[in-house]
Design a protein around this motif. Structure first.
Motif, PDB file in Angstrom:
ATOM      1  N   ASP A 120       0.840  -1.198   0.000  1.00 48.08           N
ATOM      2  CA  ASP A 120       0.000   0.000   0.000  1.00 48.08           C
ATOM      3  C   ASP A 120       0.875   1.248   0.000  1.00 48.08           C
ATOM      4  OD1 ASP A 120      -2.430  -1.319   0.008  1.00 48.08           O
ATOM      5  OD2 ASP A 120      -2.503  -1.470   2.190  1.00 48.08           O
ATOM      6  N   SER A 130       0.813  12.575   3.675  1.00 45.57           N
ATOM      7  CA  SER A 130       0.266  11.989   4.891  1.00 45.57           C
ATOM      8  C   SER A 130      -1.158  11.532   4.648  1.00 45.57           C
ATOM      9  CB  SER A 130       0.291  13.024   6.019  1.00 45.57           C
ATOM     10  OG  SER A 130      -0.459  14.161   5.635  1.00 45.57           O
ATOM     11  N   GLY A 131      -1.492  11.311   3.408  1.00 45.71           N
ATOM     12  CA  GLY A 131      -2.858  10.949   3.056  1.00 45.71           C
ATOM     13  C   GLY A 131      -3.309   9.673   3.731  1.00 45.71           C
ATOM     14  N   ALA A 132      -4.598   9.619   3.977  1.00 44.25           N
ATOM     15  CA  ALA A 132      -5.158   8.441   4.614  1.00 44.25           C
ATOM     16  C   ALA A 132      -5.579   7.402   3.581  1.00 44.25           C
ATOM     17  CB  ALA A 132      -6.363   8.831   5.460  1.00 44.25           C
ATOM     18  N   ASN A 133      -5.817   7.859   2.378  1.00 44.93           N
ATOM     19  CA  ASN A 133      -6.252   6.917   1.347  1.00 44.93           C
ATOM     20  C   ASN A 133      -5.065   6.219   0.710  1.00 44.93           C
ATOM     21  OD1 ASN A 133      -9.008   7.472   1.498  1.00 44.93           O
ATOM     22  ND2 ASN A 133      -8.730   9.311   0.268  1.00 44.93           N
ATOM     23  N   VAL A 134      -5.288   4.970   0.387  1.00 43.44           N
ATOM     24  CA  VAL A 134      -4.269   4.260  -0.363  1.00 43.44           C
ATOM     25  C   VAL A 134      -4.325   4.759  -1.798  1.00 43.44           C
ATOM     26  CG1 VAL A 134      -3.527   2.019  -1.207  1.00 43.44           C
ATOM     27  CG2 VAL A 134      -4.380   2.247   1.123  1.00 43.44           C
ATOM     28  N   ASN A 138      -5.894   4.874  -7.713  1.00 41.20           N
ATOM     29  CA  ASN A 138      -7.105   5.682  -7.686  1.00 41.20           C
ATOM     30  C   ASN A 138      -6.896   6.900  -8.565  1.00 41.20           C
ATOM     31  OD1 ASN A 138      -8.114   4.014  -5.698  1.00 41.20           O
ATOM     32  ND2 ASN A 138      -7.121   5.208  -4.090  1.00 41.20           N
ATOM     33  N   GLU A 194     -11.390  10.733  -6.438  1.00 40.29           N
ATOM     34  CA  GLU A 194     -11.531  10.930  -5.008  1.00 40.29           C
ATOM     35  C   GLU A 194     -12.100   9.670  -4.381  1.00 40.29           C
ATOM     36  OE1 GLU A 194     -13.216  14.389  -2.084  1.00 40.29           O
ATOM     37  OE2 GLU A 194     -13.838  14.267  -4.144  1.00 40.29           O
ATOM     38  N   LEU A 195     -11.626   9.375  -3.205  1.00 33.84           N
ATOM     39  CA  LEU A 195     -12.086   8.177  -2.527  1.00 33.84           C
ATOM     40  C   LEU A 195     -12.737   8.535  -1.204  1.00 33.84           C
ATOM     41  CD1 LEU A 195      -9.772   5.065  -2.615  1.00 33.84           C
ATOM     42  CD2 LEU A 195     -12.143   5.306  -3.291  1.00 33.84           C
ATOM     43  N   GLY A 196     -13.813   9.187  -1.236  1.00 35.56           N
ATOM     44  CA  GLY A 196     -14.580   9.336  -0.016  1.00 35.56           C
ATOM     45  C   GLY A 196     -14.294  10.562   0.808  1.00 35.56           C
ATOM     46  N   GLY A 197     -13.653  11.522   0.288  1.00 32.84           N
ATOM     47  CA  GLY A 197     -13.642  12.802   0.974  1.00 32.84           C
ATOM     48  C   GLY A 197     -12.425  13.096   1.827  1.00 32.84           C
ATOM     49  N   THR A 198     -11.577  12.133   2.106  1.00 31.92           N
ATOM     50  CA  THR A 198     -10.424  12.436   2.937  1.00 31.92           C
ATOM     51  C   THR A 198      -9.169  12.631   2.105  1.00 31.92           C
ATOM     52  OG1 THR A 198     -10.029  10.091   3.270  1.00 31.92           O
ATOM     53  CG2 THR A 198     -11.291  11.230   4.946  1.00 31.92           C
ATOM     54  N   ARG A 258     -19.388  20.367   0.427  1.00 33.46           N
ATOM     55  CA  ARG A 258     -19.322  19.979  -0.984  1.00 33.46           C
ATOM     56  C   ARG A 258     -20.648  19.395  -1.454  1.00 33.46           C
ATOM     57  NH1 ARG A 258     -14.306  16.241  -1.005  1.00 33.46           N
ATOM     58  NH2 ARG A 258     -14.980  15.863   1.109  1.00 33.46           N
ATOM     59  N   TYR A 308     -21.871   7.050  -0.880  1.00 36.80           N
ATOM     60  CA  TYR A 308     -20.652   7.864  -0.859  1.00 36.80           C
ATOM     61  C   TYR A 308     -20.305   8.264   0.575  1.00 36.80           C
ATOM     62  CZ  TYR A 308     -17.286  11.391  -2.388  1.00 36.80           C
ATOM     63  OH  TYR A 308     -16.143  12.108  -2.591  1.00 36.80           O
ATOM     64  N   ARG A 366     -18.794   5.490   2.395  1.00 41.62           N
ATOM     65  CA  ARG A 366     -17.368   5.354   2.068  1.00 41.62           C
ATOM     66  C   ARG A 366     -16.541   6.356   2.860  1.00 41.62           C
ATOM     67  NH1 ARG A 366     -17.307   5.543  -4.338  1.00 41.62           N
ATOM     68  NH2 ARG A 366     -15.095   5.921  -3.969  1.00 41.62           N
ATOM     69  N   MET A 367     -17.069   7.561   2.999  1.00 43.90           N
ATOM     70  CA  MET A 367     -16.337   8.563   3.773  1.00 43.90           C
ATOM     71  C   MET A 367     -16.171   8.090   5.224  1.00 43.90           C
ATOM     72  SD  MET A 367     -18.161  12.022   2.297  1.00 43.90           S
ATOM     73  CE  MET A 367     -17.191  13.216   3.228  1.00 43.90           C
ATOM     74  N   ASN A 425     -13.582   5.407   5.324  1.00 44.26           N
ATOM     75  CA  ASN A 425     -12.262   6.012   5.167  1.00 44.26           C
ATOM     76  C   ASN A 425     -11.781   6.656   6.453  1.00 44.26           C
ATOM     77  OD1 ASN A 425     -10.819   5.875   2.688  1.00 44.26           O
ATOM     78  ND2 ASN A 425     -12.604   6.756   1.702  1.00 44.26           N
TER      79      ASN A 425
END
Lengths: 358, 171
Positions: A252, A257-261, A312, A315-319, B47, B60, B63-64, B67
């Protein structure tokens, strides 16, 4: 033996109707909420800091500099590489298997030849163990609260091992502040669903007694990541036996410092790549799944192993956002992958002599 | 002119109970669940124009939430989940209440030991009931990885799978 229906019941029982939904809704929809105000104040500050950093960096960073930076083997990149699970007494007929390593944890297993996990061992630098209360016979959480946990607390100092009789888990915290958990499934099953003879309680205790942190061994990963774009780094590696003779190793990668892979590199044995390109050079293929818009895959020269790189692009869910890396960068990452050649450990999953085809 | 995007407040009020229940089950910690849901709703509001126009905005938001739950920053700030067994109101068919109760207590205890991604995969599969493709999207991984997560989690939970848990695409 509980079934998946029992699992569904247990999950439903975790629902809670004691929340003050009106208060949550009010706090979430008012622009004056303190958390939102903090966020609004923070964004300009962070943006300003980023601008300063970018301006400062431009003087030093050029495309040539990025391209010529030294390779970054997985084992050297921000991984848990000091404390590694070592089992001194592996029962006959079982094999030790690393399951995964991250910046904060590692897990391993003792498996039989069918791939059934008879013991799972976890090393954790963050979470304290579930604690068994011998006086009441109840299972409780040993430490409540998130902050201020004192790893040097006398309760857990030293290497006193603690048996949790309820869930057949033996957990303890060492003086170095790392938690070990040794769990013995009562009725282990292999990936093919066949049952395996579980360890006895005495055998499980013997395994737990022999577990230690061995800081001298290298992280055993089958892949070196020779190239990553600037700002990207590896946060976790896991190797999972899937069915007998088959494994998946997953690397991964996150951006900053992102939380998403942002990137996921998968090495599979005896697995056909998602994008069928039999013995062809690395190509960009249309990934048929719904996870990501894109994937790159290649089949190795032995026809038994494949490498896939998922990334990716959105965007994966806002973080955080996706990588938006161009395909040539993804290709460079794949081309930079090598089987680890420095490790001579016999338990390394794959032969270091193999090479990728391009 | 009719608004194409429903107002955020109406949407939030409609889905909040479901999101809270999902977050409760996902996190096993009521306070953390509230914290995550509230944070997610605030970000959604900011948003809303874009999120509200999605085909499935609730998915969605789920998913947030996932995450947030599996994010490294939260994991660093989180201790072991603190749901206590007394909170469990076990439902049984009465055949053997004590055995069922003990069995599900054990199951709940093992559930707390799962790594976040494995727990999220289990909750999405067996509580929400979404397909692997949606779990993969929520976790940001491939479907094969989802199946690996679930297979490993079921092994840890010592649950007998009533349905196939691993069916790799090439098999």
């Amino acid at each position: 033996m509980p079934t998946t229906e029992d699992l569904r019941i247990v999950l439903r029982e975790l629902e809670c109707d004691r929340h003050d939904l009106a208060a949550i809704l009010a706090a979430s929809t008012k622009a004056s909420h303190p958390r939102l105000r903090r966020r609004q104040r923070a964004i300009p500050a962070v943006a300003a800091a980023v601008v300063v950093l970018l301006v400062g960096s431009l003087a030093y960073v050029s495309r040539d500099h990025i391209d010529s930076r030294p390779a970054a083997p997985v084992g050297d990149v921000n991984l848990l590489d000091r404390y590694l699970i070592k089992v001194g007494a592996v029962p006959p007929g079982l094999e030790f298997a690393d399951l995964g390593v991250t910046t904060t944890s590692q897990s391993a297993a003792l498996m039989n030849s069918d791939g059934a996990q008879l013991v799972e061992i976890q090393l954790d630098r963050i979470n304290p163990p579930v604690h068994y209360e011998p006086n009441t016979g109840a299972t409780s959480i040993s430490v409540a609260g998130e902050a201020g946990y004192d790893w040097t607390s006398p309760t857990y100092d030293g290497a006193a091992k603690h048996q949790d009789g309820t869930i057949e888990t033996i957990s303890w915290v060492t003086g170095a502040g790392i938690t070990f958990r040794v769990m013995g499934p009562s009725a282990p099953q292999g990936p093919d669903g066949r049952s395996a003879q579980p360890l006895t309680h005495a055998q499980l205790l013997a395994v737990a007694d022999s577990v230690s942190a061995d800081g001298n061994r290298p992280v055993r990963t089958p892949l070196d990541v020779g190239y990553l774009p600037s700002g990207y780094h590896v946060v976790g590696v896991s190797t999972t036996p899937t069915t007998p003779g088959q494994t998946e190793t997953i690397v991964d990668v996150v951006e900053g410092s992102g939380a998403n892979v942002a990137l996921q590199i998968m090495l599979g044995t005896d697995i056909t790549p998602a994008s069928t390109n039999d013995r062809q050079p690395i190509t960009a293929g249309a990934f048929t799944g719904s996870y990501s818009p894109s994937a790159v895959s290649t089949l190795l020269s032995d026809g038994q192993r494949s490498i896939e790189v998922y990334y990716n692009a959105g965007e994966l869910g806002g973080t955080g956002t996706g990588t938006n890396l161009p395909i040539d960068e993804i290709t460079r990452i794949v081309e930079g992958l090598r089987f680890a050649s420095s490790s001579t450990d016999s338990s390394t999953w794959f032969s270091a002599a193999d090479v990728l085809i391009h | 002119m009719e608004q194409l995007t429903p107002p955020f407040e109406r949407f939030a009020a409609q889905i909040l109970p479901r999101l809270m229940r999902f977050a409760d089950v996902l996190t096993g910690q009521h306070q953390l669940a509230e914290d995550i849901v509230q944070d997610v709703l605030i970000r959604t509001q900011q948003r809303w124009e874009r999120i509200g126009s999605l085909d499935a905005p609730e998915a969605y938001l789920r998913r947030m939430i996932v995450n947030d739950f599996v994010s490294w920053r939260r994991r660093l700030a989180r201790a072991t989940p603190t749901v206590v067994l007394e909170d469990l109101d076990v439902v049984t068919d009465g055949a053997d209440f004590a055995t069922d109760h003990a069995q599900r207590d054990e199951l709940a205890a093992r559930l707390r030991t799962l790594p976040p991604k494995q727990r999220a995969a289990i909750v999405l599969r067996f509580y929400v009931g979404v397909p692997d493709s949606e779990i993969a999207a929520a976790l940001g991984c491939s479907e094969g990885t989802v199946r690996s997560h679930i297979s490993r989690a079921l092994t840890t939970l010592r649950v007998v799978a009533a349905e196939p848990t691993f069916s790799h695409r090439s098999l």
